[in-house]
Design a protein around this motif. Structure first.
Motif, mmCIF file in Angstrom:
data_model
loop_
_atom_site.group_PDB
_atom_site.id
_atom_site.type_symbol
_atom_site.label_atom_id
_atom_site.label_comp_id
_atom_site.label_asym_id
_atom_site.label_seq_id
_atom_site.Cartn_x
_atom_site.Cartn_y
_atom_site.Cartn_z
ATOM 1 N N GLY A 43 0.822 -1.203 0.000
ATOM 2 C CA GLY A 43 0.000 0.000 0.000
ATOM 3 C C GLY A 43 0.851 1.245 0.000
ATOM 4 O O GLY A 43 2.048 1.198 -0.293
ATOM 5 N N ARG A 94 5.598 4.279 -0.112
ATOM 6 C CA ARG A 94 5.035 3.069 -0.715
ATOM 7 C C ARG A 94 5.822 1.838 -0.268
ATOM 8 O O ARG A 94 7.046 1.887 -0.131
ATOM 9 C CB ARG A 94 5.066 3.174 -2.244
ATOM 10 C CG ARG A 94 4.219 4.324 -2.794
ATOM 11 C CD ARG A 94 4.229 4.362 -4.318
ATOM 12 N NE ARG A 94 3.372 5.433 -4.820
ATOM 13 C CZ ARG A 94 3.786 6.682 -5.053
ATOM 14 N NH1 ARG A 94 5.060 7.004 -4.827
ATOM 15 N NH2 ARG A 94 2.936 7.578 -5.505
ATOM 16 N N ILE A 97 2.579 -2.394 4.012
ATOM 17 C CA ILE A 97 1.980 -1.549 5.049
ATOM 18 C C ILE A 97 2.621 -1.809 6.406
ATOM 19 O O ILE A 97 2.861 -0.881 7.188
ATOM 20 C CB ILE A 97 0.453 -1.790 5.128
ATOM 21 C CG1 ILE A 97 -0.215 -1.383 3.805
ATOM 22 C CG2 ILE A 97 -0.152 -1.001 6.281
ATOM 23 C CD1 ILE A 97 -0.086 0.080 3.478
ATOM 24 N N SER A 314 -3.340 4.197 3.013
ATOM 25 C CA SER A 314 -4.445 3.795 2.139
ATOM 26 C C SER A 314 -3.997 2.578 1.367
ATOM 27 O O SER A 314 -2.879 2.524 0.839
ATOM 28 C CB SER A 314 -4.843 4.912 1.170
ATOM 29 O OG SER A 314 -3.752 5.288 0.371
ATOM 30 N N LEU A 315 -4.848 1.536 1.272
ATOM 31 C CA LEU A 315 -4.504 0.318 0.556
ATOM 32 C C LEU A 315 -4.598 0.548 -0.944
ATOM 33 O O LEU A 315 -5.436 1.313 -1.417
ATOM 34 C CB LEU A 315 -5.441 -0.812 0.955
ATOM 35 C CG LEU A 315 -5.314 -1.296 2.407
ATOM 36 C CD1 LEU A 315 -6.357 -2.387 2.667
ATOM 37 C CD2 LEU A 315 -3.916 -1.832 2.690
ATOM 38 N N ARG A 316 -3.720 -0.135 -1.687
ATOM 39 C CA ARG A 316 -3.774 -0.022 -3.145
ATOM 40 C C ARG A 316 -4.627 -1.138 -3.719
ATOM 41 O O ARG A 316 -4.734 -2.209 -3.154
ATOM 42 C CB ARG A 316 -2.353 -0.111 -3.731
ATOM 43 C CG ARG A 316 -1.542 1.112 -3.424
ATOM 44 C CD ARG A 316 -0.244 1.142 -4.206
ATOM 45 N NE ARG A 316 0.677 0.102 -3.767
ATOM 46 C CZ ARG A 316 1.954 0.039 -4.147
ATOM 47 N NH1 ARG A 316 2.445 0.937 -4.954
ATOM 48 N NH2 ARG A 316 2.736 -0.932 -3.720
#
Length: 316
Positions: A43, A94, A97, A314-316
């Motif tokens: 993420g 990036r 997480i 925020s998750l991708r």
């Protein structure tokens, strides 16, 4: 803030990476329970600036995330002021997480403190320049053990001078050094020097300066902390490179600096006059004059406010 010759980050020693490894270990010396909950999902996180100031400490934040296998993309240049509305997206991190969160607090602590120092340094320097003084504003050696490289870096980003970095960087003979030298000399003569006797202290200064120059050689400057014009004259006569007028009144500084510069003009003695002791952004301008070359203060790095940042995932 880039200098004429390149970015300030190029000054950093290689050992700062080892410091960061130690700080990461300090924050997670055993099991990462929160990281277990998160798992290995990839993420990104937004680094947000939340209070006024200039941003400083990017190389340290870069290294925190690099050691954890993450990348960071900066959207604001180091040394620039934050333009809040109400927050500013300063960078994007990036990677896994779990690893982002593992470095979050270490990175934010470094960035907040370094940016606070840079902001305070820039603010005080701007106030002095507004008064027309073109001398050097410098920090001191009153830094946090283990965190000195970050604090000195923040001073540089703020446009001020970091002063000496350690005891091996220039020789500074403070009152305790000179008093001990005077006492040793008195003991050799069969007596004890009186700490209130300025003549004894002034008489010891040449001996202390000569010893310092013999040890440091031609490449090491010698600075002497002086409590009176008499002591300053003794230090200049002995070849000191920098005279620190310590804890003088503002009026006393201006009078002493002018007197010393006039008295030694044309006598083949080159020296700088530094003023220190209780200087703050509120009172420093009163100590400035054309004869004062340096103002040194711990107020630009000791006990300064932080610049507030947060990291939002925020998750991708």
């Amino acid at each position: 803030m880039a200098s004429t010759y390149g970015d300030v980050q190029h000054l950093l020693p290689g050992n700062y990476k080892r410091l960061i490894a130690n700080w990461l270990e300090e924050d997670c010396p055993s099991l990462d329970y929160g990281g277990f909950v998160v798992g290995e999902s990839e993420g990104e996180a937004r680094l947000l600036g939340k209070s006024k100031g200039i941003i400083a400490g990017a190389p340290f934040v870069d290294e925190v995330f690099s050691q954890l296998g993450c990348t960071i993309e900066w959207h604001i240049k180091e040394g620039e002021a934050l333009s809040l509305n109400p927050v500013q997206h300063c960078a994007t991190v990036r990677g896994p997480i779990r690893k982002i969160l593992l470095g979050e607090r270490v990175a934010l602590n470094i960035l907040a403190r370094c940016s606070g120092i840079a902001s305070k340094s820039a603010s005080m320097l701007a106030a002095l320049r507004a008064q027309g003084w073109q001398g050097t504003l410098a920090g001191t050696r009153k830094t946090t053990p283990g965190f000195r490289v970050v604090e000195k870096y923040g001073i540089l980003i703020g446009g001020a001078d970091p002063h000496r970095h350690d005891l091996s960087h220039m020789t500074m003979l403070k009152d305790n050094h000179v008093w001990a030298c005077a006492n040793n000399r008195a003991a050799a003569d069969g007596g004890v020097a009186d700490p209130k006797d300025f003549v004894s202290i002034a008489a010891a200064i040449p001996r202390a300066v000569q010893a310092a120059k013999a040890a440091g050689g031609f490449a090491t400057k010698v600075e002497v902390e002086c409590r009176s014009v008499e002591e300053a004259n003794a230090a200049i006569g002995a070849g000191a490179d920098i005279i620190m007028l310590d804890n003088f009144t503002a009026e006393g500084v201006r009078e002493a600096a002018k007197q010393l510069k006039q008295e030694w003009a044309g006598k083949n003695r080159s020296f700088l006059i530094e003023v220190s002791g209780g200087l703050t952004e509120e009172n420093a301008a009163a100590y400035t004059c054309p004869d004062v070359d340096i103002l040194s203060t711990s107020s630009i790095h000791q006990g300064t406010s932080i610049v507030d940042f947060s990291l939002k995932v925020s998750l991708r």
